[in-house]
Write a protein that holds these residues in place. Structure first.
Motif, PDB file in Angstrom:
ATOM      1  N   ARG A 167       0.857  -1.187   0.000  1.00  0.00           N
ATOM      2  CA  ARG A 167       0.000   0.000   0.000  1.00  0.00           C
ATOM      3  C   ARG A 167       0.894   1.239   0.000  1.00  0.00           C
ATOM      4  O   ARG A 167       1.713   1.404   0.913  1.00  0.00           O
ATOM      5  CB  ARG A 167      -0.917   0.021   1.229  1.00  0.00           C
ATOM      6  N   SER A 197      -1.447   5.651   4.606  1.00  0.00           N
ATOM      7  CA  SER A 197      -1.384   4.692   3.506  1.00  0.00           C
ATOM      8  C   SER A 197      -2.600   4.866   2.610  1.00  0.00           C
ATOM      9  O   SER A 197      -3.649   5.355   3.043  1.00  0.00           O
ATOM     10  CB  SER A 197      -1.322   3.261   4.038  1.00  0.00           C
ATOM     11  N   SER A 199      -5.340   3.033   0.615  1.00  0.00           N
ATOM     12  CA  SER A 199      -6.017   1.744   0.478  1.00  0.00           C
ATOM     13  C   SER A 199      -6.467   1.536  -0.963  1.00  0.00           C
ATOM     14  O   SER A 199      -6.530   2.478  -1.760  1.00  0.00           O
ATOM     15  CB  SER A 199      -7.223   1.675   1.420  1.00  0.00           C
ATOM     16  N   LYS A 200      -6.807   0.313  -1.283  1.00  0.00           N
ATOM     17  CA  LYS A 200      -7.286  -0.004  -2.616  1.00  0.00           C
ATOM     18  C   LYS A 200      -8.542   0.806  -2.922  1.00  0.00           C
ATOM     19  O   LYS A 200      -9.478   0.861  -2.123  1.00  0.00           O
ATOM     20  CB  LYS A 200      -7.596  -1.506  -2.714  1.00  0.00           C
TER      21      LYS A 200
END
Length: 211
Positions: A167, A197, A199-200
């Motif tokens: 990530r 981070s 995230s998808k």
């Protein structure tokens, strides 16, 4: 004094739990080893935070830096957050430790040795360097060729955050005070308090809009 010891023990457990959560979320439970120092070890390493051990050129209004040493490290740098900004640091301390442990192997970041949860004000311990100064103190005195090399070091560090992990991480705290120049002229970044981070399904733009 018993109530005070119980309070400190509870605080240490809470911080340890938060750090574990950050390590799992940010690092998938994987990181470089993090040493937990005791308060007496930190006091001994810094001569009880003596003024003679204070690194004045690294002063920030919410952090104090100290040089020191212990039996395993001939040189260490110790960053102590100030009481005034304790509330801010408490919420971001574990993120800083977790990500610092992940990037410690890359040459453009200060190498984290460990931390201490036993003080009211958070303490982080880094590998020491023989010469160090904040970027904003000396950048105007550098020739343009050297400035371009420093810029390349910083870009390399940011690219590492963006690409080296499953990530990507966004630094979000790009201040000259967070870049140290060491004895060989290499730029090293630190302080991941605001790092997040992606995230998808998220994008860099979305992360910055939420900042």
């Amino acid at each position: 004094m018993e109530w005070w010891r119980n309070k400190k023990k509870k605080q240490n457990l809470e911080r340890g739990a938060k750090l574990l959560v950050e390590l799992i979320e940010c690092c998938d439970g994987k990181s470089n080893p993090i040493k937990f120092f005791s308060a007496p070890q930190i006091r001994k390493a810094t001569n009880n935070f003596s003024k003679s051990n204070q690194v004045s050129e690294l002063y920030k209004f919410y952090n104090k830096w100290y040089s020191g040493k212990n039996e395993n490290h001939p040189m260490i740098l110790i960053r102590k957050s100030l009481d005034l900004f304790y509330g801010y640091q408490e919420g971001n301390l574990c993120c800083d430790i977790a990500i610092s442990s992940m990037v410690s192997g890359q040459k453009n970041f200060l190498k984290l040795v460990g931390c201490c949860f036993e003080f009211e004000d958070p303490v982080m311990v880094y590998n020491g360097v023989r010469k160090h100064d904040q970027l904003h103190h000396i950048i105007s005195r550098q020739p343009w060729k050297r400035r371009m090399m420093i810029a390349e070091d910083i870009a390399t560090a940011l690219a590492y955050l963006h690409t080296a992990f499953p990530r990507p991480f966004v630094y979000r705290h790009m201040w000259p005070e967070n870049v140290l120049l060491v004895e060989d002229g290499v730029a090293k970044m630190n302080d991941f308090s605001y790092c997040v981070s992606i995230s998808k399904g998220e994008t860099f733009v979305k992360v910055y809009r939420n900042y």
